[in-house]
Design an enzyme around this catalytic site. Structure first.
Site, PDB file in Angstrom:
ATOM      1  N   THR A  14      38.745 -68.083  31.173  1.00 51.06           N
ATOM      2  CA  THR A  14      38.079 -69.170  30.450  1.00 51.06           C
ATOM      3  C   THR A  14      36.566 -69.090  30.558  1.00 51.06           C
ATOM      4  OG1 THR A  14      39.930 -70.683  30.670  1.00 51.06           O
ATOM      5  CG2 THR A  14      37.777 -71.690  30.417  1.00 51.06           C
ATOM      6  N   SER A  56      43.816 -64.346  32.215  1.00 46.88           N
ATOM      7  CA  SER A  56      44.439 -63.875  33.465  1.00 46.88           C
ATOM      8  C   SER A  56      45.957 -63.973  33.437  1.00 46.88           C
ATOM      9  CB  SER A  56      43.863 -64.613  34.678  1.00 46.88           C
ATOM     10  OG  SER A  56      44.382 -65.907  34.783  1.00 46.88           O
ATOM     11  N   THR A  87      41.496 -68.556  35.762  1.00 46.45           N
ATOM     12  CA  THR A  87      41.986 -69.333  36.910  1.00 46.45           C
ATOM     13  C   THR A  87      43.506 -69.284  37.069  1.00 46.45           C
ATOM     14  OG1 THR A  87      42.133 -71.367  35.598  1.00 46.45           O
ATOM     15  CG2 THR A  87      40.064 -70.969  36.778  1.00 46.45           C
ATOM     16  N   ASP A  88      44.230 -68.995  35.976  1.00 49.95           N
ATOM     17  CA  ASP A  88      45.687 -69.170  36.034  1.00 49.95           C
ATOM     18  C   ASP A  88      46.375 -68.289  37.073  1.00 49.95           C
ATOM     19  OD1 ASP A  88      45.420 -71.072  34.112  1.00 49.95           O
ATOM     20  OD2 ASP A  88      46.099 -69.819  32.447  1.00 49.95           O
TER      21      ASP A  88
HETATM   22  N1  ASP Z   1      44.098 -69.102  30.674  1.00 45.42           N
HETATM   23  C1  ASP Z   1      42.834 -68.938  31.391  1.00 45.42           C
HETATM   24  C2  ASP Z   1      42.938 -67.696  32.279  1.00 45.42           C
HETATM   25  O1  ASP Z   1      43.569 -67.759  33.287  1.00 45.42           O
HETATM   26  C3  ASP Z   1      42.559 -70.161  32.204  1.00 45.42           C
HETATM   27  C4  ASP Z   1      41.260 -70.156  32.974  1.00 45.42           C
HETATM   28  O2  ASP Z   1      40.573 -69.172  33.146  1.00 45.42           O
HETATM   29  O3  ASP Z   1      40.895 -71.256  33.480  1.00 45.42           O
HETATM   30  O4  ASP Z   1      42.412 -66.689  31.924  1.00 45.42           O
END
Ligand code: ASP
Length: 337
Positions: A14, A56, A87-88
């Protein structure tokens, strides 16, 4: 002030995403990311590399090995490393890198954000600047996540909130440090106590299954999965309650797995405080009857990636057990009595 030399590794997420008709997707490159945190020039110089650009959701063992190899190749040239990551699955990447790169005197920081870096209101700029700051600190070392003002050991992080800025918690372990208004306060300052050389590993065995019990689950599911995995981590109930139904298919299947030399690990579905299978009969019986590993206070992310790391090196049950109960990057405090 001595300027530190940092390698920033952009991988997507993100933090680097932009809006498209198909939904948010990574599209901001490493150079542009760094341009949002010009203040870093006061304490470090940054080189950049972008091995891939992914949500991710699509990051797994192949990428963890690629990141570890990238850091190994550049290890002597830099004082610290900052990985920008979605973050995932960040907690899995942080745990796997904790096993692939051990005893590092240099900091390896993983960060990301809940909002893209180019929005007017975002956590991304603070997280990235905090990460560069932490990676430039002389007391920082090893693999950590820097997020929402917390520095969390790479084996102790869990994404507990899907939207808030404080997405990550440190599970069953205190934060290593906090970063408040750009000042780092260490709670665990143990660089001088590090023993052993920095070690890099290049193998992971992905044949690790995580199985969450639901009440009434049919244990023969393990029979069907048997050919595909070398290890099953079972998320049991409470402190480690494991069901005994009717003909006991679970017991039968666990015997099949352990007799075949596969690894069976029991963990808890409860996030905080860990397992202790010996408290209730429903856990004690299975613990006494089988040669199982127990995750105790470890996170599931650490338990799964530690199994991948161990089984990448050996399948000998005694070696697996010894390595599993060896504490690495603060991952396990409670071990068998
Ligand atoms: N879907 C995103 C990822 O994990 C979520 C994030 O980065 O907060 O790449």
């Amino acid at each position: 002030m001595i300027m530190k030399k940092i390698l920033m590794i952009a991988t997507g997420g993100t933090i680097a995403s932009g809006y498209t008709k198909a939904g948010l997707t990574p599209r901001i490159g490493a150079q542009e990311l760094l341009g949002f945190v010009e203040e870093h020039r006061k304490f470090c110089t940054v080189d950049m590399v972008q091995p891939f650009s992914l949500d991710s959701t699509n990051i797994y063992a192949v990428h963890w090995l690629e990141l570890a190899a990238l850091i190994r190749e550049n290890y002597e040239q830099y004082d610290g490393f900052v990985i920008c990551h979605g973050t995932d699955t960040m907690a899995f990447t942080a745990a796997s890198l904790s096993y692939l790169i051990q005893n590092s005197r240099k900091p390896i920081v993983i960060t990301g954000s809940q909002k893209p870096i180019n929005l007017p209101v975002t956590d991304a700029r603070t997280n990235l600047l905090d990460s560069l700051r932490f990676a430039s600190h002389p007391r920082a070392h090893g693999v950590n996540i820097v997020f929402g003002g917390n520095v969390i050991a790479g084996t102790r992080a869990k994404k507990e909130r899907s939207k808030s800025y404080n997405a990550f918690s440190s599970i069953n372990y205190p934060a290593v440090a906090v970063i408040l208004d750009g000042r780092i306060v260490f709670y665990i300052d143990d660089k001088d106590r590090l023993e052993g050389e920095t070690r890099f590993y290049q193998e992971l065995n992905e044949r690790v299954l995580l199985l969450k019990l639901v009440p009434g689950m049919d244990g023969t599911v393990l029979n069907r999965l048997f050919p595909y995995y070398d290890c099953v981590v079972i998320e049991a109930f409470g402190v480690g309650g494991f069901p005994e139904y009717g003909q006991d298919p679970f017991f039968h299947e666990i015997r099949r797995w352990t007799d075949a030399g596969k690894t069976v690990m029991l963990a808890t579905q409860v996030t905080h405080e860990g397992s202790d299978m010996e408290i209730y009969q429903v856990g004690k019986v299975i613990k006494e009857n089988f040669n199982l590993l127990e995750a105790y206070d470890m996170t599931l992310e650490a338990a799964v990636t530690k199994a991948m790391w161990i089984l990448g090196q050996t399948k000998d049950p005694e070696s697996v057990r010894r390595l599993f109960y060896t504490t690495i990057n603060h991952d396990i405090l409670l071990t068998p009595a």
